[in-house]
Structures are given as structure tokens and as C-alpha cells.
Design an enzyme around this catalytic site. Structure first.
Site, PDB file in Angstrom:
ATOM      1  N   LYS A 114       9.537   0.893 -19.947  1.00 19.43           N
ATOM      2  CA  LYS A 114       9.860  -0.489 -20.316  1.00 19.43           C
ATOM      3  C   LYS A 114       9.361  -0.820 -21.709  1.00 19.43           C
ATOM      4  O   LYS A 114      10.034  -1.505 -22.468  1.00 19.43           O
ATOM      5  CB  LYS A 114       9.288  -1.476 -19.294  1.00 19.43           C
ATOM      6  CG  LYS A 114      10.048  -1.453 -17.986  1.00 19.43           C
ATOM      7  CD  LYS A 114       9.696  -2.651 -17.117  1.00 19.43           C
ATOM      8  CE  LYS A 114      10.445  -2.579 -15.786  1.00 19.43           C
ATOM      9  NZ  LYS A 114       9.955  -3.514 -14.798  1.00 19.43           N
ATOM     10  N   LYS A 197      18.962   5.229 -12.228  1.00 17.39           N
ATOM     11  CA  LYS A 197      18.857   4.363 -11.047  1.00 17.39           C
ATOM     12  C   LYS A 197      19.589   3.038 -11.249  1.00 17.39           C
ATOM     13  O   LYS A 197      19.655   2.527 -12.382  1.00 17.39           O
ATOM     14  CB  LYS A 197      17.390   4.133 -10.672  1.00 17.39           C
ATOM     15  CG  LYS A 197      16.652   3.174 -11.565  1.00 17.39           C
ATOM     16  CD  LYS A 197      15.305   2.747 -10.982  1.00 17.39           C
ATOM     17  CE  LYS A 197      14.618   1.830 -11.983  1.00 17.39           C
ATOM     18  NZ  LYS A 197      13.324   1.347 -11.583  1.00 17.39           N
ATOM     19  N   LYS A 200      18.434  -3.831 -12.251  1.00 21.38           N
ATOM     20  CA  LYS A 200      18.871  -5.118 -12.791  1.00 21.38           C
ATOM     21  C   LYS A 200      18.561  -5.223 -14.276  1.00 21.38           C
ATOM     22  O   LYS A 200      19.212  -5.952 -14.998  1.00 21.38           O
ATOM     23  CB  LYS A 200      18.260  -6.283 -12.010  1.00 21.38           C
ATOM     24  CG  LYS A 200      16.815  -6.110 -11.633  1.00 21.38           C
ATOM     25  CD  LYS A 200      16.439  -6.945 -10.410  1.00 21.38           C
ATOM     26  CE  LYS A 200      15.050  -6.564  -9.909  1.00 21.38           C
ATOM     27  NZ  LYS A 200      14.722  -7.064  -8.602  1.00 21.38           N
TER      28      LYS A 200
END
Ligand code: TYM
Length: 332
Positions: A114, A197, A200
Site C-alpha cells: 500500500k 486478488k 476494492k
């Protein structure tokens, strides 16, 4: 034998949960309510590690509660609550930060992924300390089992390490939890990029099946999912990641084994198969979506249910925190 405690959490970071959340984790949340003492938490504080809008935060937290109930979480059987309503999470989170090494936290792959997307200058400190708050979420409830998808495995390992370290240093305080991670369906992939994967935050909109999307939109997404080479419907994640992902989804929703599905579709093409997967998904999700939308019409009722859950969660959490402080030698 005493009844086992279960805890898990989900972030309210999107208008709808997706099929990966459901098959990787939430389906197990529902199953584990029976025969276990289950605590399920909407982790709104974790969602603050990324930029948020206050109005969206509220809307998504309520939508999370509505979806969880619609897909089978019973507020009579389970304790369903919002993390920010239980202040002990932050308090134990600090103790966990003081147990964790900087290097250890720096090895968390979710943080690395991230933060590399956000860039070092704009990444929040909260994203770095996120796993220690997650450890607190779990340890406060003395959880034995933590049902999650594969992407949370490392965070559960860290939680176990921190709990063990605390217990060794300060005396028995926390139950060491086990992850409850399925062998199949622990990682559902993006329909357009089936080696990554379903997510969202990173997936393409066309590759993510949202529980609250309309049946038409979801059917279209499945029918136009990435096509693999070849024409045979066979499970092979390397050569046919797209078809393998759809087989996993069908199997997890219908209960049919992958082998039975391969037989059923022998001699048929990808098009036929995708059409059937679309029907299975839409049929499964349609009643859940309607129920969630219905629940969202009565916000007060939802908020009351969450308050009831938080009151029960606070009692358990306060007991654990008190023991932890006492064992640390703080003066009460
Ligand atoms: P979150 O909100 O990203 O996801 C919620 C759950 O869904 C699972 N999941 C998936 N499973 C299979 N395939 C996928 N494509 C997929 N995408 C998501 C996740 O593994 C997760 O179980 N850090 C956690 C939230 C959390 C938590 C906790 C979990 C905070 N405190 C305490 C357990 C216990 C997270 O970000 O999940």
C-alpha cells in the site's frame, strides 16, 4: 470444553463488500456463529489510514452493518459492533505498538504494497501501525479463531508473536489466536486480472463483483471476464487463471466440487460456462442485496443493534485491558 471465541473484522472502505470478502471471510463468519462465541467488528478506525470523507464513512459503516446482517450475521447469536465505539481498541493498540519491533512492523507486506502505491511522503503513520491495532482487535476478546482471507495471514502471525511476547514478559494475559483460513476460496481474484486478488482498492471496477451491485451489472461483469487461452473448462491456476477463478467462485457458492464442474462442462465452451457462473452468482446475491437495501431504510434500528453489540464488546474488552495494565505494573 469451553466454547471457542471467534473474532474478525472488515473495513468499511467501499460502498459495497465484494465477492472476495464474502467467500474468503464473511461466509465463514456466518458459519462460525453456531457453536462459537463470535465477535464481528466493522473496523472504521482502520479505514482512517486512507483518505476518507465523513459522509461516506457514515454511509459505508451503516452499509457494512446492513450487508453483514443480510448475508446471515445474526445479532442475537453474534456480537456485531463498530470498532470506534469500543475505546479499548486504541488503548490496547498502543500497548501492542510498544511490544512490536520497528523492523518487524516494516516487514508487513500489506504495508509495503500500500505504501509503495501511495509514495513514502504521503503515506500515513497509521498505515504503518495498522497491524498493531489489528492485533489489539483480536487479543481484546481472547479470540481462539480468526476467520480471514489469505491476505491477512501475516497479520495473524504478528498478532500471535505479540501475544506470546507479552505473555512471556508479563505473565499469561492473552489467548494465542489461530487464523481460520480456507484452503480454497481464501483468495478470490479480479475478473479482469485473474492473477491479482479481487480488491476494492486496487482492482479494476469491471473485475470486482459487488454484493450491492444490480444483478444485471454483476452478470455482465462475469460474462465479460478475462478469457484464458484454450477452450476447455479445467482448473489450472497457471494456465487458466480466469477459468480457475470462476470455478472456485461457482464451487464456493453452489457447493459443487471443482471436479464435478469440470465434468459438467466437458465439451462445452467458456461462453456457456460463464453464463452459468453468472446465473449462480446473481441468484445467490440477489436476496442478500434486497435484504441489505431494506435494512438500510431503517438507520435507527441498525444503529440500535450496533450500540447493543458495542455495549457487550466493551465489557469483554475492558476486562482484558484491565488485566493487561495490571500485569504491566500500572498503578490502578
Ligand atoms: P478487509 O476489510 O480488507 O477484508 C475483509 C476480509 O475479506 C478478506 N478478503 C478476501 N478474501 C479472499 N479473496 C479476496 N480477494 C479478498 N479480499 C479481502 C480479507 O482477508 C478479510 O478477511 N486488516 C483487515 C481488517 C481487520 C481484521 C481485524 C481482520 C482489522 N482488524 C481483526 C481480522 C481480525 C482487512 O483489511 O480486511
Amino acid at each position: 470444553m469451553s466454547i471457542k471465541r471467534v473474532l474478525s473484522g472488515i473495513q468499511p472502505t467501499s460502498d459495497s463488500f465484494h465477492l472476495g470478502n464474502y467467500l474468503g471471510a464473511l461466509k465463514q463468519w456466518v458459519a462460525l456463529q453456531d457453536g462459537h462465541d463470535a465477535f464481528y467488528c466493522i473496523v472504521d478506525l482502520h479505514a482512517l489510514t486512507m483518505e476518507t470523507e465523513p459522509a461516506l464513512m457514515r454511509k459505508r459503516t451503516l452499509a457494512s452493518a446492513a450487508q453483514l446482517i443480510a448475508l446471515g450475521i445474526s445479532t442475537d447469536k453474534s456480537t456485531l459492533f463498530v470498532q470506534s465505539q469500543v475505546p479499548q481498541h486504541n488503548q490496547l493498540g498502543w500497548l501492542m505498538e510498544c511490544m512490536a519491533g520497528f523492523g518487524e512492523a516494516n516487514r508487513m507486506t500489506q504495508f509495503k504494497d500500500k505504501s509503495s502505491k501511495t509514495g513514502a511522503d504521503s503515506v500515513r503513520v497509521g498505515l504503518f501501525t495498522y497491524p498493531m491495532l489489528q492485533a489489539a482487535d483480536i487479543l481484546l476478546y481472547q479470540a481462539d479463531l480468526v476467520p480471514v482471507g489469505e491476505d491477512q495471514r501475516q497479520h495473524i502471525e504478528l498478532t500471535r508473536d505479540l501475544a506470546g511476547r507479552f505473555n512471556t514478559r508479563y505473565g499469561q494475559t492473552f489467548t494465542i489466536p489461530d487464523g481460520y483460513i480456507l484452503k480454497t476460496a481464501a483468495k478470490i481474484n479480479d475478473l479482469q486480472e485473474p492473477t491479482a486478488k479481487m480488491s476494492k482498492s486496487s482492482g479494476s471496477a469491471a473485475g470486482v463483483i459487488e454484493i450491492l451491485d444490480s444483478p444485471e451489472v454483476n452478470a455482465k461483469k462475469i460474462k465479460s471476464s478475462m478469457t484464458d487461452t484454450g477452450s476447455e473448462v479445467r482448473f489450472n491456476e497457471k494456465e487458466k487463471p480466469g477459468i480457475s477463478n470462476l470455478l472456485t467462485i461457482h464451487s464456493a457458492l453452489s457447493g459443487a466440487t471443482i471436479a464435478a464442474l469440470e465434468n459438467e462442462f466437458a465439451g462445452k465452451g467458456y461462453g456457456d460456462f460463464k453464463g452459468v457462473v453468472a446465473d449462480v452468482v446473481v441468484e445467490y446475491l440477489a436476496p442478500i442485496r434486497s435484504r441489505a437495501l431494506e435494512l438500510l431504510e431503517d438507520e435507527k434500528h441498525l444503529i440500535d443493534l450496533l450500540h447493543k453489540g458495542a455495549a457487550k464488546a466493551r465489557t469483554v474488552a475492558a476486562g482484558t485491558l484491565e488485566t493487561a495494565y495490571k500485569n504491566l505494573g500500572t498503578v490502578a
